[in-house]
Enzyme design. Sequence first.
Site, PDB file in Angstrom:
ATOM      1  N   LYS A  96      16.983  20.684 -12.480  1.00  0.00           N
ATOM      2  CA  LYS A  96      16.096  19.280 -12.828  1.00  0.00           C
ATOM      3  C   LYS A  96      16.954  18.103 -13.502  1.00  0.00           C
ATOM      4  CE  LYS A  96      12.714  18.708 -11.975  1.00  0.00           C
ATOM      5  NZ  LYS A  96      11.390  19.075 -12.977  1.00  0.00           N
TER       6      LYS A  96
ATOM      7  N   HIS B  76       0.854  -1.280  -0.059  1.00  0.00           N
ATOM      8  CA  HIS B  76       0.039  -0.152  -0.191  1.00  0.00           C
ATOM      9  C   HIS B  76       0.863   1.098  -0.007  1.00  0.00           C
ATOM     10  CE1 HIS B  76      -3.165  -2.527   1.030  1.00  0.00           C
ATOM     11  NE2 HIS B  76      -2.505  -3.159   2.024  1.00  0.00           N
TER      12      HIS B  76
ATOM     13  N   SER C 272      15.403  20.144 -17.924  1.00  0.00           N
ATOM     14  CA  SER C 272      14.216  21.012 -17.799  1.00  0.00           C
ATOM     15  C   SER C 272      14.601  22.144 -18.883  1.00  0.00           C
ATOM     16  CB  SER C 272      13.607  21.448 -16.698  1.00  0.00           C
ATOM     17  OG  SER C 272      12.626  22.590 -16.755  1.00  0.00           O
TER      18      SER C 272
ATOM     19  N   GLU D 130       9.295   7.528 -17.273  1.00  0.00           N
ATOM     20  CA  GLU D 130       8.049   7.946 -17.763  1.00  0.00           C
ATOM     21  C   GLU D 130       7.370   7.612 -18.974  1.00  0.00           C
ATOM     22  OE1 GLU D 130       8.773  11.979 -17.004  1.00  0.00           O
ATOM     23  OE2 GLU D 130       8.654  12.020 -14.719  1.00  0.00           O
TER      24      GLU D 130
END
Length: 478
Positions: free
Chosen positions: A283, A156, A277, A290
């Site tokens: 970044k 969980h 970025s 992704e």
Amino acid sequence: MTALWGGRFDDGPSEAMAALSKSTDFDMRLAPYDLEASIAHAHVLHGAKLLDADELERLTLVLRQLREEVLAGRFGPQPGDEDVHATLERGLVERLGELGGKLRAGRSRNDQIATDLRLYCRDRVTGLTTKLLILVEVLAQQAERHVASPMPGMTHLQHAQPITFGHKLAAHAQAFLRDVSRLQDWDVRADVSPLGSGALAGSSLPLDPEAVAADLGFTQCAQNSVDAVADRDFVAELLFVTSMVGIHLSQLAEEVILWASQEFSWIELDDAYSTGSSIMPQKKNPDIAELARGKTGRLIGHVSGFLATLKGLPHAYNRDLQEDKEPLFDACDTLALVLPAMTGMVATMTVNTERMADAAPKGYSLATEVADWLVRDGVPFKDAHEITGRLVMHCAQSGIELDEVSDADLLNVSGKLRPEVRDVLSVPGALETRKTSGSTGPTAVAAQVKMLHERVSRERGWLAGRPPPLTHEAPSRA
């Protein structure tokens, strides 16, 4: 439009009909397989005395030349060609005249395309299995480095029990090995040649479907000609397997994304497998993970969409089946892109073992160890569970972790919590107790890693027994 069916018609297709019917934009990638099947068919026609020895030699020579030209990009469809079959027959007739038209005897586009697609799928399964085994090997190598590196095990997404990072990576490897097994199982059912089934009724010519099957690397020919041209189970099943591969990649990607976040900081991705970025110079984004997670949606969409295409078809060939190719090609292309990228990302990531180990005991993750210790000390598990729950409540109210509780507080919670319980109130101690097969203890994880390496070696033996692919994978969005 160059069509293979015009004799019964006084006029050609309308512009709209021709545009809708045209498939060379995507089915030309089947040309090498169609030509390979044509060579096998030419030999069968010769065996049936429908081609003499000279005609067979001339036909096979030109078919091989066409295959080389197609693979080299020197021969392709013309604007008027309806499909891959029309394109290749045009090439034969241009080079051989009437002889080029003889090859059509005894076969139909229906059994041709079913054969071509099976050959294509079997090639792609070889390539996909190869890539999956490389990923499993990389996961096993990383797991081997971290058989004893503690981390929080979660359910969980909450701290549950300490495990090792090697155990976690080995778990992902097991999922990909199931995918390998599914591909091997798929191949058993796909190992059937439809060629010789004609449009749906077989052929009145004295052909030899068994010989064609053997020439094309199949162990058997179709047992029913209607089913042979209608069957696309093998496409739907392969789309399902590709979607499962995608789901397993997505699950791995999701965890990598979490582990690489500032809040976790358990791993750092190599610069070569990260992006930055356009506005925020600090970044370092896990874009490969992704993208893999995102592309899984299209893989799932392909299988559900194609199943919807199949569900209402009368059992024979229907033109709806032209919809089998684009989702199949895209699924294979997608995994051909994603698998190497994910493999490189896993192989090059570095692990912050100290940060991970610091997090391992947090969230009272050693509570189950206390309960198990009580059971080993003769306490029924029902009571052990309740005692441990009271101990966790005490620690939560006191703002301390389990390993920080005093001997006096242990006894206040329960007289059964003797000081010896501290033997399991450390992550190394907890891990060391997990020795059964498949558990997270370092010894058990080392055995799992060893089995992963052995399994990869065994499955590569399966690959070695397969014929070499007719074409190399060349992902394309054309």
